[in-house]
Write a protein that holds these residues in place. Structure first.
Motif, PDB file in Angstrom:
ATOM      1  N   LEU A  58      -2.163   4.037   6.791  1.00 24.42           N
ATOM      2  CA  LEU A  58      -1.167   2.823   7.608  1.00 24.42           C
ATOM      3  C   LEU A  58      -1.718   1.770   7.331  1.00 24.42           C
ATOM      4  O   LEU A  58      -3.143   2.598   8.473  1.00 24.42           O
ATOM      5  N   PRO A  59      -1.844   0.369   7.142  1.00 16.49           N
ATOM      6  CA  PRO A  59      -2.593  -0.405   7.728  1.00 16.49           C
ATOM      7  C   PRO A  59      -2.826  -0.589   9.526  1.00 16.49           C
ATOM      8  O   PRO A  59      -1.099  -0.560  10.162  1.00 16.49           O
ATOM      9  N   PRO A  76       3.000  -7.097   4.953  1.00 16.88           N
ATOM     10  CA  PRO A  76       2.932  -5.919   4.385  1.00 16.88           C
ATOM     11  C   PRO A  76       3.520  -5.259   4.887  1.00 16.88           C
ATOM     12  O   PRO A  76       4.022  -4.579   5.870  1.00 16.88           O
ATOM     13  N   VAL A  77       3.718  -4.563   3.303  1.00 18.25           N
ATOM     14  CA  VAL A  77       4.901  -2.439   3.634  1.00 18.25           C
ATOM     15  C   VAL A  77       3.658  -1.709   2.884  1.00 18.25           C
ATOM     16  O   VAL A  77       3.024  -1.399   2.656  1.00 18.25           O
ATOM     17  N   HIS A  78       4.461  -1.228   3.740  1.00 22.32           N
ATOM     18  CA  HIS A  78       3.650   0.865   3.406  1.00 22.32           C
ATOM     19  C   HIS A  78       4.209   1.544   3.528  1.00 22.32           C
ATOM     20  O   HIS A  78       5.216   2.045   3.419  1.00 22.32           O
ATOM     21  N   TRP A  79       4.223   2.546   2.394  1.00 24.19           N
ATOM     22  CA  TRP A  79       5.108   3.321   1.481  1.00 24.19           C
ATOM     23  C   TRP A  79       4.875   4.875   2.023  1.00 24.19           C
ATOM     24  O   TRP A  79       3.474   4.624   1.634  1.00 24.19           O
ATOM     25  N   SER A  80       5.476   5.340   2.155  1.00 28.75           N
ATOM     26  CA  SER A  80       4.146   7.116   3.148  1.00 28.75           C
ATOM     27  C   SER A  80       5.275   8.013   2.999  1.00 28.75           C
ATOM     28  O   SER A  80       6.875   7.924   2.959  1.00 28.75           O
ATOM     29  N   GLY A  81       4.948   9.404   2.559  1.00 21.51           N
ATOM     30  CA  GLY A  81       6.203  10.364   1.607  1.00 21.51           C
ATOM     31  C   GLY A  81       6.065  11.193   2.879  1.00 21.51           C
ATOM     32  O   GLY A  81       6.528  11.905   3.074  1.00 21.51           O
ATOM     33  N   THR A 117       0.566  -1.146   0.075  1.00 22.21           N
ATOM     34  CA  THR A 117       0.034   0.249   0.109  1.00 22.21           C
ATOM     35  C   THR A 117       0.959   1.465  -0.118  1.00 22.21           C
ATOM     36  O   THR A 117       2.016   1.069   0.916  1.00 22.21           O
ATOM     37  N   ALA A 118       0.344   2.229  -0.342  1.00 20.57           N
ATOM     38  CA  ALA A 118       0.598   3.808   0.286  1.00 20.57           C
ATOM     39  C   ALA A 118      -0.343   5.178  -0.057  1.00 20.57           C
ATOM     40  O   ALA A 118      -1.092   4.961  -0.320  1.00 20.57           O
ATOM     41  N   CYS A 119       0.833   5.905   0.763  1.00 18.75           N
ATOM     42  CA  CYS A 119       0.173   7.224   0.197  1.00 18.75           C
ATOM     43  C   CYS A 119      -0.511   8.082  -1.092  1.00 18.75           C
ATOM     44  O   CYS A 119       0.590   7.164  -1.985  1.00 18.75           O
ATOM     45  N   THR A 120      -0.800   9.231  -1.344  1.00 19.38           N
ATOM     46  CA  THR A 120      -0.724   9.949  -2.178  1.00 19.38           C
ATOM     47  C   THR A 120       0.443  10.352  -2.418  1.00 19.38           C
ATOM     48  O   THR A 120       0.753  10.010  -4.267  1.00 19.38           O
TER      49      THR A 120
END
Length: 416
Positions: free
Chosen positions: A396-397, A384-389, A351-354
């Motif tokens: 964020l899950p 799970p991997v989450h990308w944030s700016g 997943t990722a933010c905008t």
């Protein structure tokens, strides 16, 4: 409407809609409510056409199974076309039509009730009550077919079916012993929303869990309307809600990012995609939407692939009521369009933010960086991997997640 957030600031409820757009860094952003995630093929094609002809070509799926269209060149033209497509039944209520439902709607092995007719009835009743147009844009209803899939979303008011017996009405995720049958659930859910408006009159709250002892206070107002009185609860303060690690944290993230879902509601251990056997012998097909973004062409492919489409709160798309052969053909069609019907895909759990250019606060184009990273994988990541700016970490899950957070010096990895 102007209310105070938990840091003491006073600000308006800025949740975007089809009429009230959000001025994002990449242009106006409109959000279209799709109660229960239900959208007809003609409606989905029209959303795709609007994104292509009036916007930047980006359609985002949200954690409430709604859609957002980014970079609009004419917000008024977009609103007119959405209304003509039947997606704007009440201008006054358009930002409060926040209703999620079990995507399989009783078709799966554990679901016991077709909830989509109840979703539709709740939507109609909500739009018929002038006072309920005053609900905050983050107030959420949920109807669970008994599967438990949307019960954990922490909706303000949730009906959970229970086979042939009475179901339960949950308030901010708390079970206070409120029985509800399907034929009375809509009345009770509307009454709970009206009770919230009564209770919040002297408080700065957008959600039931933000009220002190909110679930019990709402339950007390419902006493006498339900099949059973409120009982004891293991969660008296409603803290069983999902969508944030705490009330103030959720509120501050919502304030910074009016785009829906600073917290993804689905437990990250669940890998969603592939064929699902329906109890009637037909098949449902679920497809991952990489990073929750559809192109207009992908939206059209979904519209053309099956008779019934449901978008989900975990940013997937489900085609219902397919024959086994049609499911095979639909899987091929969606894969060719860049959607992912394979639960073992490297896209599972990513997943990722905008990120840039849509968010002015982001330090990186996380969507592009995440796509490049996934292209180098052979299988789904083990966690799970989450990308944030940035440090806000929007989207964020919950649960165990590897976080990649953009900084001035590249990405920093953290474990949640």
């Amino acid at each position: 409407m102007s209310i105070a957030d938990f840091s003491g600031r006073v600000r308006p409820d800025a949740c975007p809609g089809a009429l009230q757009v959000h001025e994002a860094a990449d242009g106006p952003l409109a959000r279209v409510r799709l109660p229960g995630g239900a959208v007809t093929a003609p409606q989905l094609r029209e959303i795709a056409a609007c994104a292509d002809e009036l916007g930047s070509g980006v359609i985002e799926l949200t954690s409430r199974a709604n859609v957002q269209v980014r970079g609009l060149r004419s917000a008024s033209a977009f609103a007119a076309r959405i209304a003509s497509a039947g997606l704007l039944p009440s201008a006054a209520h358009e930002r409060v039509r926040n209703i999620v439902g079990s995507p399989l709607s009783g078709r799966g092995a554990t679901g016991s009730l077709d909830t989509q007719p109840m979703v539709d009835a709740l939507d109609r009743t909500l739009c018929s009550r002038a006072r309920l147009a005053g609900l905050p844009g983050r107030f959420l209803f949920a109807l669970d077919d008994g599967t438990g899939d949307v019960t954990g979303l922490g909706a303000d008011v949730t009906f959970v079916a229970a086979g042939a017996g009475p179901g339960r009405l949950l308030l901010a995720g708390a079970d206070l012993g409120l029985d509800a049958r399907p034929d009375s659930a809509i009345t009770l859910m509307i009454a709970a929303a009206e009770a919230f408006l009564d209770e919040r009159a002297a408080h700065a709250a957008w959600r039931i869990h933000e009220l002190a002892d909110g679930p019990r206070r709402i339950a007390a107002r419902l006493n006498g309307l339900t099949a059973g009185p409120p009982g004891d609860s293991d969660d008296p303060d409603g803290s069983g809600h999902s969508g944030g690690s705490g009330g103030s944290g959720e509120a501050s993230r919502h304030a910074a990012a009016p785009a829906e879902s600073p917290e993804s509601p689905d437990p990250p251990a669940i890998r969603r995609a592939g064929r699902i056997a329906q109890r009637d012998g037909r098949v449902a097909l679920e497809a991952l939407v990489p990073l929750g973004r559809l192109t207009p062409a992908q939206a059209v492919a979904l519209a053309n692939a099956g008779p019934t489409v449901r978008l989900t709160p975990w940013r997937t798309a489900v085609l219902l009521d397919l024959s086994p052969g049609a499911a095979d053909r639909a899987a091929d069609t969606l894969a060719e369009a860049g959607l992912v019907p394979d639960p073992a895909s490297p896209w599972a759990g990513v997943t990722a933010c905008t990120g840039r250019p849509g968010c002015a606060k982001s330090l990186a184009d996380v969507q592009a960086d995440a796509r490049r990273w996934v292209s180098g994988l052979d299988a789904a990541p083990p966690a799970p991997v989450h990308w944030s700016g940035c440090e806000r970490r929007c989207g964020l899950p919950r649960g165990r997640v590897v976080q990649l957070i953009a900084t001035e010096d590249g990405y920093q990895e953290r474990q949640q």
